[in-house]
Design a protein around this motif. Structure first.
Motif, short mmCIF file in Angstrom:
data_model
loop_
_atom_site.label_atom_id
_atom_site.label_comp_id
_atom_site.label_asym_id
_atom_site.label_seq_id
_atom_site.Cartn_x
_atom_site.Cartn_y
_atom_site.Cartn_z
N THR A 218 0.84 -1.20 0.00
CA THR A 218 0.00 0.00 0.00
C THR A 218 0.88 1.25 0.00
OG1 THR A 218 -1.80 -1.13 1.16
CG2 THR A 218 -1.76 1.27 1.30
N ILE A 219 1.89 1.26 0.85
CA ILE A 219 2.79 2.42 0.93
C ILE A 219 3.52 2.61 -0.39
CG2 ILE A 219 4.89 3.29 2.01
CD1 ILE A 219 3.85 1.94 4.64
N ARG A 220 4.00 1.54 -0.99
CA ARG A 220 4.72 1.64 -2.27
C ARG A 220 3.82 2.26 -3.34
NH1 ARG A 220 8.28 -2.71 -5.28
NH2 ARG A 220 8.02 -3.73 -3.29
N THR A 221 2.60 1.77 -3.43
CA THR A 221 1.65 2.31 -4.41
C THR A 221 1.39 3.79 -4.16
OG1 THR A 221 0.59 0.16 -4.68
CG2 THR A 221 -0.72 2.10 -5.27
N CYS A 222 1.16 4.13 -2.91
CA CYS A 222 0.87 5.53 -2.56
C CYS A 222 2.06 6.44 -2.87
CB CYS A 222 0.49 5.65 -1.08
SG CYS A 222 -1.06 4.85 -0.66
N VAL A 223 3.26 5.99 -2.55
CA VAL A 223 4.45 6.80 -2.82
C VAL A 223 4.65 6.97 -4.32
CG1 VAL A 223 6.97 6.87 -2.64
CG2 VAL A 223 5.58 6.35 -0.63
N ASP A 224 4.47 5.90 -5.09
CA ASP A 224 4.58 6.01 -6.55
C ASP A 224 3.62 7.07 -7.09
OD1 ASP A 224 6.52 4.05 -6.60
OD2 ASP A 224 5.16 2.46 -7.30
N HIS A 225 2.39 7.05 -6.62
CA HIS A 225 1.39 8.03 -7.07
C HIS A 225 1.71 9.42 -6.55
CE1 HIS A 225 -1.64 4.51 -7.55
NE2 HIS A 225 -0.90 4.66 -8.63
N LEU A 226 2.21 9.51 -5.33
CA LEU A 226 2.58 10.81 -4.78
C LEU A 226 3.71 11.45 -5.60
CD1 LEU A 226 2.56 13.04 -2.62
CD2 LEU A 226 4.02 11.56 -1.23
N VAL A 227 4.68 10.66 -6.01
CA VAL A 227 5.79 11.18 -6.82
C VAL A 227 5.25 11.74 -8.14
CG1 VAL A 227 7.84 10.52 -8.13
CG2 VAL A 227 7.58 9.78 -5.76
N ILE A 228 4.35 11.03 -8.78
CA ILE A 228 3.74 11.52 -10.02
C ILE A 228 3.01 12.83 -9.76
CG2 ILE A 228 1.96 11.05 -11.77
CD1 ILE A 228 2.71 8.02 -11.36
N TRP A 229 2.26 12.90 -8.68
CA TRP A 229 1.51 14.11 -8.33
C TRP A 229 2.46 15.28 -8.08
CZ3 TRP A 229 0.99 16.90 -3.63
CH2 TRP A 229 -0.09 17.78 -3.57
N LEU A 230 3.53 15.04 -7.33
CA LEU A 230 4.50 16.11 -7.05
C LEU A 230 5.18 16.59 -8.33
CD1 LEU A 230 6.12 14.74 -3.78
CD2 LEU A 230 4.66 16.77 -3.99
N ARG A 231 5.55 15.66 -9.20
CA ARG A 231 6.19 16.04 -10.47
C ARG A 231 5.25 16.88 -11.32
NH1 ARG A 231 9.29 10.39 -11.80
NH2 ARG A 231 11.12 10.83 -10.52
N SER A 232 3.99 16.53 -11.36
CA SER A 232 3.04 17.30 -12.17
C SER A 232 2.84 18.70 -11.59
CB SER A 232 1.71 16.57 -12.32
OG SER A 232 1.01 16.52 -11.09
N ARG A 233 2.83 18.81 -10.27
CA ARG A 233 2.71 20.14 -9.65
C ARG A 233 3.95 20.97 -9.91
NH1 ARG A 233 -0.97 21.17 -5.12
NH2 ARG A 233 0.71 22.51 -4.42
N HIS A 234 5.11 20.33 -9.86
CA HIS A 234 6.36 21.04 -10.12
C HIS A 234 6.39 21.53 -11.57
CE1 HIS A 234 10.59 22.08 -9.92
NE2 HIS A 234 10.80 21.34 -10.99
N ALA A 235 5.99 20.67 -12.50
CA ALA A 235 5.98 21.06 -13.91
C ALA A 235 4.99 22.20 -14.15
CB ALA A 235 5.62 19.86 -14.78
N ALA A 236 3.84 22.14 -13.52
CA ALA A 236 2.85 23.20 -13.68
C ALA A 236 3.37 24.53 -13.11
CB ALA A 236 1.54 22.81 -13.00
N ALA A 237 4.06 24.46 -11.99
CA ALA A 237 4.63 25.68 -11.38
C ALA A 237 5.70 26.28 -12.29
CB ALA A 237 5.18 25.36 -10.00
N ARG A 238 6.50 25.45 -12.91
CA ARG A 238 7.56 25.93 -13.81
C ARG A 238 6.96 26.59 -15.05
NH1 ARG A 238 12.33 22.05 -14.86
NH2 ARG A 238 13.16 24.00 -15.62
N ARG A 239 5.86 26.03 -15.57
CA ARG A 239 5.21 26.60 -16.75
C ARG A 239 4.60 27.97 -16.45
NH1 ARG A 239 3.54 21.23 -17.48
NH2 ARG A 239 1.55 21.68 -16.52
N SER A 240 4.14 28.14 -15.21
CA SER A 240 3.47 29.41 -14.86
C SER A 240 4.43 30.54 -14.54
CB SER A 240 2.51 29.18 -13.70
OG SER A 240 3.22 28.91 -12.52
N ARG A 241 5.72 30.27 -14.56
CA ARG A 241 6.71 31.33 -14.25
C ARG A 241 6.90 32.25 -15.40
NH1 ARG A 241 11.44 27.92 -11.33
NH2 ARG A 241 10.12 27.00 -9.78
#
Length: 79
Positions: A56-79
């Motif tokens: 469960t933790i592995r699955t959640c962390v994998d999904h969390l990493v994807i979520w964090l990367r997408s937020r980071h990419a969105a923040a970079r685009r908005s600069r």
């Protein structure tokens, strides 16, 4: 981590509770759900319980990493 742990962290660091994300919010995918169940404490449980929690933790962390990367990419685009 449980909801009680999250509330304690929010109080301790003077954060709104919405800033504390429980890992199981990401159990079903990288889109954060509004809430997730507590992650059960495996202390004193059989090995199979630990293995299920680990998966469960592995699955959640994998999904969390994807979520964090997408937020980071969105923040970079908005600069």
């Amino acid at each position: 981590m449980t909801h009680d742990h999250g509330r304690h962290l929010a109080e301790r660091f003077e954060l709104p509770e919405s800033r504390v994300l429980l890992l199981r919010r990401f159990e079903h995918g990288p889109e954060s759900e509004s809430d997730g169940p507590d992650l059960p404490d495996p202390i004193g449980k059989p090995l199979e319980f630990y293995r299920r929690n680990f998966e469960t933790i592995r699955t959640c962390v994998d999904h969390l990493v994807i979520w964090l990367r997408s937020r980071h990419a969105a923040a970079r685009r908005s600069r």
